[in-house]
Design a protein around this motif. Structure first.
Motif, PDB file in Angstrom:
ATOM      1  N   GLU A   1       8.311  -1.882  13.796  1.00  0.00           N
ATOM      2  CA  GLU A   1       9.138  -1.556  12.643  1.00  0.00           C
ATOM      3  C   GLU A   1       9.096  -2.679  11.612  1.00  0.00           C
ATOM      4  O   GLU A   1       8.920  -2.440  10.415  1.00  0.00           O
ATOM      5  CB  GLU A   1      10.577  -1.310  13.112  1.00  0.00           C
ATOM      6  N   SER A   2       9.226  -3.909  12.095  1.00  0.00           N
ATOM      7  CA  SER A   2       9.184  -5.052  11.191  1.00  0.00           C
ATOM      8  C   SER A   2       7.802  -5.192  10.558  1.00  0.00           C
ATOM      9  O   SER A   2       7.660  -5.478   9.365  1.00  0.00           O
ATOM     10  CB  SER A   2       9.554  -6.329  11.957  1.00  0.00           C
ATOM     11  N   PHE A   3       6.789  -4.962  11.373  1.00  0.00           N
ATOM     12  CA  PHE A   3       5.416  -5.044  10.883  1.00  0.00           C
ATOM     13  C   PHE A   3       5.181  -3.992   9.799  1.00  0.00           C
ATOM     14  O   PHE A   3       4.655  -4.295   8.721  1.00  0.00           O
ATOM     15  CB  PHE A   3       4.449  -4.842  12.053  1.00  0.00           C
ATOM     16  N   GLN A   4       5.582  -2.770  10.076  1.00  0.00           N
ATOM     17  CA  GLN A   4       5.402  -1.684   9.113  1.00  0.00           C
ATOM     18  C   GLN A   4       6.141  -1.997   7.816  1.00  0.00           C
ATOM     19  O   GLN A   4       5.601  -1.880   6.719  1.00  0.00           O
ATOM     20  CB  GLN A   4       5.945  -0.375   9.705  1.00  0.00           C
ATOM     21  N   ASN A   5       7.373  -2.426   7.970  1.00  0.00           N
ATOM     22  CA  ASN A   5       8.176  -2.726   6.794  1.00  0.00           C
ATOM     23  C   ASN A   5       7.574  -3.871   5.980  1.00  0.00           C
ATOM     24  O   ASN A   5       7.491  -3.813   4.762  1.00  0.00           O
ATOM     25  CB  ASN A   5       9.588  -3.073   7.249  1.00  0.00           C
ATOM     26  N   GLY A   6       7.159  -4.917   6.687  1.00  0.00           N
ATOM     27  CA  GLY A   6       6.617  -6.099   6.010  1.00  0.00           C
ATOM     28  C   GLY A   6       5.342  -5.806   5.247  1.00  0.00           C
ATOM     29  O   GLY A   6       5.227  -6.156   4.069  1.00  0.00           O
ATOM     30  N   VAL A   7       4.392  -5.164   5.901  1.00  0.00           N
ATOM     31  CA  VAL A   7       3.120  -4.939   5.211  1.00  0.00           C
ATOM     32  C   VAL A   7       3.256  -3.866   4.135  1.00  0.00           C
ATOM     33  O   VAL A   7       2.662  -3.982   3.062  1.00  0.00           O
ATOM     34  CB  VAL A   7       1.958  -4.611   6.186  1.00  0.00           C
ATOM     35  N   ASN A   8       4.050  -2.832   4.386  1.00  0.00           N
ATOM     36  CA  ASN A   8       4.202  -1.794   3.362  1.00  0.00           C
ATOM     37  C   ASN A   8       4.873  -2.349   2.110  1.00  0.00           C
ATOM     38  O   ASN A   8       4.439  -2.108   0.997  1.00  0.00           O
ATOM     39  CB  ASN A   8       5.016  -0.613   3.904  1.00  0.00           C
ATOM     40  N   LYS A   9       5.934  -3.098   2.342  1.00  0.00           N
ATOM     41  CA  LYS A   9       6.703  -3.591   1.203  1.00  0.00           C
ATOM     42  C   LYS A   9       5.943  -4.700   0.461  1.00  0.00           C
ATOM     43  O   LYS A   9       5.730  -4.614  -0.742  1.00  0.00           O
ATOM     44  CB  LYS A   9       8.052  -4.127   1.715  1.00  0.00           C
ATOM     45  N   ASP A  10       5.562  -5.724   1.185  1.00  0.00           N
ATOM     46  CA  ASP A  10       4.980  -6.898   0.533  1.00  0.00           C
ATOM     47  C   ASP A  10       3.566  -6.625   0.021  1.00  0.00           C
ATOM     48  O   ASP A  10       3.229  -6.930  -1.122  1.00  0.00           O
ATOM     49  CB  ASP A  10       4.921  -8.088   1.499  1.00  0.00           C
ATOM     50  N   LEU A  11       2.734  -6.094   0.897  1.00  0.00           N
ATOM     51  CA  LEU A  11       1.321  -5.957   0.539  1.00  0.00           C
ATOM     52  C   LEU A  11       1.045  -4.707  -0.288  1.00  0.00           C
ATOM     53  O   LEU A  11       0.357  -4.788  -1.300  1.00  0.00           O
ATOM     54  CB  LEU A  11       0.454  -5.956   1.807  1.00  0.00           C
ATOM     55  N   ALA A  12       1.563  -3.566   0.154  1.00  0.00           N
ATOM     56  CA  ALA A  12       1.252  -2.332  -0.568  1.00  0.00           C
ATOM     57  C   ALA A  12       2.090  -2.204  -1.841  1.00  0.00           C
ATOM     58  O   ALA A  12       1.550  -2.044  -2.935  1.00  0.00           O
ATOM     59  CB  ALA A  12       1.461  -1.127   0.345  1.00  0.00           C
ATOM     60  N   ASP A  13       3.410  -2.307  -1.701  1.00  0.00           N
ATOM     61  CA  ASP A  13       4.283  -2.041  -2.851  1.00  0.00           C
ATOM     62  C   ASP A  13       4.282  -3.162  -3.880  1.00  0.00           C
ATOM     63  O   ASP A  13       4.230  -2.916  -5.079  1.00  0.00           O
ATOM     64  CB  ASP A  13       5.725  -1.808  -2.371  1.00  0.00           C
ATOM     65  N   VAL A  14       4.395  -4.378  -3.408  1.00  0.00           N
ATOM     66  CA  VAL A  14       4.554  -5.487  -4.349  1.00  0.00           C
ATOM     67  C   VAL A  14       3.204  -5.952  -4.905  1.00  0.00           C
ATOM     68  O   VAL A  14       2.996  -5.949  -6.121  1.00  0.00           O
ATOM     69  CB  VAL A  14       5.312  -6.668  -3.704  1.00  0.00           C
ATOM     70  N   LEU A  15       2.289  -6.339  -4.044  1.00  0.00           N
ATOM     71  CA  LEU A  15       1.010  -6.866  -4.532  1.00  0.00           C
ATOM     72  C   LEU A  15       0.020  -5.743  -4.864  1.00  0.00           C
ATOM     73  O   LEU A  15      -0.520  -5.685  -5.972  1.00  0.00           O
ATOM     74  CB  LEU A  15       0.393  -7.819  -3.503  1.00  0.00           C
ATOM     75  N   GLY A  16      -0.237  -4.872  -3.882  1.00  0.00           N
ATOM     76  CA  GLY A  16      -1.258  -3.839  -4.074  1.00  0.00           C
ATOM     77  C   GLY A  16      -0.934  -2.944  -5.255  1.00  0.00           C
ATOM     78  O   GLY A  16      -1.794  -2.646  -6.088  1.00  0.00           O
ATOM     79  N   ASN A  17       0.307  -2.545  -5.343  1.00  0.00           N
ATOM     80  CA  ASN A  17       0.695  -1.653  -6.434  1.00  0.00           C
ATOM     81  C   ASN A  17       0.648  -2.359  -7.783  1.00  0.00           C
ATOM     82  O   ASN A  17       0.352  -1.735  -8.804  1.00  0.00           O
ATOM     83  CB  ASN A  17       2.087  -1.086  -6.171  1.00  0.00           C
ATOM     84  N   PHE A  18       0.913  -3.653  -7.788  1.00  0.00           N
ATOM     85  CA  PHE A  18       0.798  -4.381  -9.055  1.00  0.00           C
ATOM     86  C   PHE A  18      -0.638  -4.326  -9.564  1.00  0.00           C
ATOM     87  O   PHE A  18      -0.891  -4.026 -10.735  1.00  0.00           O
ATOM     88  CB  PHE A  18       1.230  -5.846  -8.900  1.00  0.00           C
ATOM     89  N   VAL A  19      -1.575  -4.620  -8.679  1.00  0.00           N
ATOM     90  CA  VAL A  19      -2.992  -4.605  -9.072  1.00  0.00           C
ATOM     91  C   VAL A  19      -3.378  -3.208  -9.530  1.00  0.00           C
ATOM     92  O   VAL A  19      -4.072  -3.028 -10.538  1.00  0.00           O
ATOM     93  CB  VAL A  19      -3.873  -5.050  -7.881  1.00  0.00           C
ATOM     94  N   SER A  20      -2.888  -2.234  -8.802  1.00  0.00           N
ATOM     95  CA  SER A  20      -3.197  -0.843  -9.123  1.00  0.00           C
ATOM     96  C   SER A  20      -2.658  -0.446 -10.500  1.00  0.00           C
ATOM     97  O   SER A  20      -3.368   0.119 -11.333  1.00  0.00           O
ATOM     98  CB  SER A  20      -2.593   0.038  -8.028  1.00  0.00           C
TER      99      SER A  20
END
Length: 572
Positions: free
Chosen positions: A388-407
């Motif tokens: 749960e922590s892993f899912q939350n961490g990577v989804n939020k930090d990597l996908a939503d914050v960084l990945g989505n910014f680049v996108s």
RNA sequence: GGGCCCGUAGCUCAAUGGUCAGAGCAGACCGCUCAUAACGGUUUGGUUGGGGGUUCAAGUCCCUCCGGGCCUACCA
């Protein structure tokens, strides 16, 4: 520019390591190495497999292979997995190397000459059926204290009482089950650590800024009971470094080998020599990292390890180096870590509980693991991996914050201006505010990285990513398009420069994604560390072409997470 | 048994003895529509495990109790 020597604790050859092993030494060591390289320092990052000892022999026997072949095969497996996690070792050596044999025998000779080796007759349990002496752990029997039938020779895990193998009722070999055991006399070498106690204490007491975890363990061993004890450095085994005084035989010690804990840390030095050999750098090539009299005076040496390794790195290994009376480089900073647990309990190889390094890479790319593990590294206490922590961490930090910014910035530019940085406009107050915010965060990030405060560094990096989203929201180029396309162009330019900046700053944590970002911008990994936030925001000029990258980080959905939870829950 | 570490918001964690104990996540509300249903803003939430002490001042230092974890030298 400084010279930075970094070693990670050596993973034992026996089997594939789990995420806890990775996060406790190799991964943070890699983060440090990558950062120091990015800052332009001369870095040498060394690791190796620790190959000797009883467990390696037994694992090889179980696999039906000669131990040398088993170790060679497992070295390859571990090397490939390390590459998969992008661990940027300058050299990944083997403690069974010829270099280590020679150096280990050399140290034994020096220690002997200094009067720091005692020859001691010991009484140990020998198993005729197994044809070997049994380490205490490999003797099982009934606990005389609580009656537990599977107590080990060193300790009963049921009642935790410390035991001696001869205390056990109905002792048997844990390897074969044989009860045909006898006590035999056998001669071993002891390193006289007790004679170096005061010297070691002075050294430990003068280390500044070391983690409490590191110094408290060292002091405990220095002062516990009667103080630091002498330690046997030899074993009755076939697989290991033959006991010799340098190149000469050691009368009375024929057929014996050095104990793994004596030769394993020496492999840090030997692996450096292996590295120099591989690159044709000659003897000077490695000695300038390790000999204070041959150029290592300005080297800063940092070791990374789990807390279980601390006694050997604070006491035994320094005793070996100091005791040699030669000017070997001693460690300047020991970064030690607590343990990572798995869903509230321990990782367990035997019951298949938890995620192992090879499985992790089959599930998701290295960056996901690197980011979560480093941003949750067990720095101040044990920490817990949960899906749960892993899912939350990577989804939020990597996908939503960084990945989505680049996108969002690349796609916006592509649809409104095309795939090149648009021209026009000049930076204003919003950009000044962004630069100020970035300056503060960057200073924080650099300070934490220099100090090897891993969690804090991850937080600072994340805040830098967030600043990009905040800026876009404030600047709102989609609104500006209508009234002032030139201003919108300038905002988009700034945003795309942020992508470049993020790639450079994030590379120590998530090298693959950072590489993908740089590639999308038509850049290479040679982009330098930013001089300042202001300069970084204007590094790429108008007209610079880019390609819109694919989704940098896909999300881990609930269904997949639940499947993974079930898969790794273990047998029982 | 001995030693060490930890206990702070629902969760994960911060706070050289010194402003009103702060962040992220989760929750609530609002905004935005460029984007991976993403992003931004506001906001709810604390007897800092209990008790006692030192101090002008304690989450922080001392004592004690409770709870959790680790180490304890032959697994590595």
């Amino acid at each position: 520019m400084a010279r930075i020597l970094i070693t990670s604790a050596l993973p034992y050859i026996n089997g594939i390591k789990h995420l806890g092993n990775l996060v406790g030494s190799q991964l943070p060591a890699d983060l440090h190495a990558r950062y120091m390289r990015a800052r332009g320092h001369e870095v040498l990052f060394i690791c190796a497999t620790d190959e000797h000892g009883t467990p390696a022999e037994l694992a090889a026997a179980k696999a039906g292979e000669p131990v040398a072949e088993y170790c060679a095969r497992m070295w390859r497996v571990q090397k490939d997995i390390a590459d998969g996690f992008r661990l940027s070792f300058d050299h990944f050596g083997r403690s069974s190397s010829d270099r280590n044999r020679r150096l280990t025998q050399h140290f034994a000779e020096r220690l002997s000459a200094a009067g720091l080796i005692d020859e001691v007759m010991e009484r140990q349990v020998y198993s005729k059926a197994d044809g070997r002496f049994l380490p205490d752990r490999y003797i099982e029997g009934t606990c005389p204290n609580c009656g537990y039938e599977k107590a080990r020779g060193d300790q009963c895990e049921n009642c935790t009482k410390q035991l001696d193998p001869t205390d056990l009722i109905n002792p048997r070999s844990a390897i074969s089950g044989s009860t045909d055991l006898e006590v035999r006399e056998t001669k071993h070498l002891h390193l006289r650590q007790s004679a170096m106690r005061a010297h070691l204490r002075d050294w430990i007491d003068t280390r500044e800024g070391w983690p409490v975890l590191t110094t408290s363990i060292a002091r405990k061993w220095l002062d516990d009971g009667e103080g630091l004890q002498d330690r046997s450095i030899t074993r009755d085994l076939d697989w290991g470094i033959p006991v010799q005084k340098g190149e000469k035989p050691w009368p009375g010690m024929e057929g014996k080998v050095f104990y793994v804990w004596f030769d394993a840390p020496i492999e840090y030095i030997a692996a450096t020599a292996e590295w120099a050999d591989a690159h044709g750098l000659g003897e000077d090539g490695w000695r300038r990292w390790w000999r204070a009299d041959e150029g290592a005076g300005d080297v800063r040496y940092t070791q990374f390890m789990g807390k279980d390794n601390v006694p050997f790195h604070t006491l035994s290994f320094p005793a070996t180096l100091m005791g040699s009376a030669e000017p070997w480089k001693l460690v300047d900073y020991i970064k030690s870590f607590n343990y990572l647990n798995y869903e509230g309990g321990k990782f367990s190889t035997s019951s298949g509980r938890g995620v192992f390094m090879d499985q992790a890479l089959e599930i998701l790319p290295a960056d996901y693991w690197r980011w979560w593990l480093l941003s949750n590294v067990p720095e101040s206490s044990d920490s817990d991996f949960t899906w749960e922590s892993f899912q939350n961490g990577v989804n939020k930090d990597l996908a939503d914050v960084l990945g989505n910014f680049v996108s969002r910035i690349t796609k916006f530019c592509r649809s409104r201006f095309g795939e090149a940085l648009p021209e026009g406009g000049a930076p204003g107050p919003e950009e000044a505010e962004l630069a100020a915010e970035l300056s503060r965060r960057l200073a924080e990030y650099e300070r934490a990285m220099e100090a090897i405060e891993v969690r804090r560094a991850a937080q600072a990096l994340r805040a830098i990513w967030v600043a990009g989203n905040e800026y876009l929201q404030r600047a709102a180029p989609w609104t500006k398009m209508k009234e002032s396309p030139e201003e919108a162009a300038m905002i988009v330019r700034t945003g795309l420069n942020l992508v470049r900046l993020y790639a450079i700053l994030s590379r120590p944590f998530i090298p693959d994604a950072a590489g993908a970002m740089l590639t999308a911008l038509g850049l290479t990994e040679n982009e330098p560390w930013p001089e300042s936030a202001e300069a970084a925001l204007a590094a790429l000029p108008s007209g610079h072409a880019f390609t819109t990258p694919d989704v940098l980080f896909a999300k881990l959905d609930d269904e997949r997470r639940e499947a993974l939870e079930a898969r790794f829950a273990g047998k029982g």
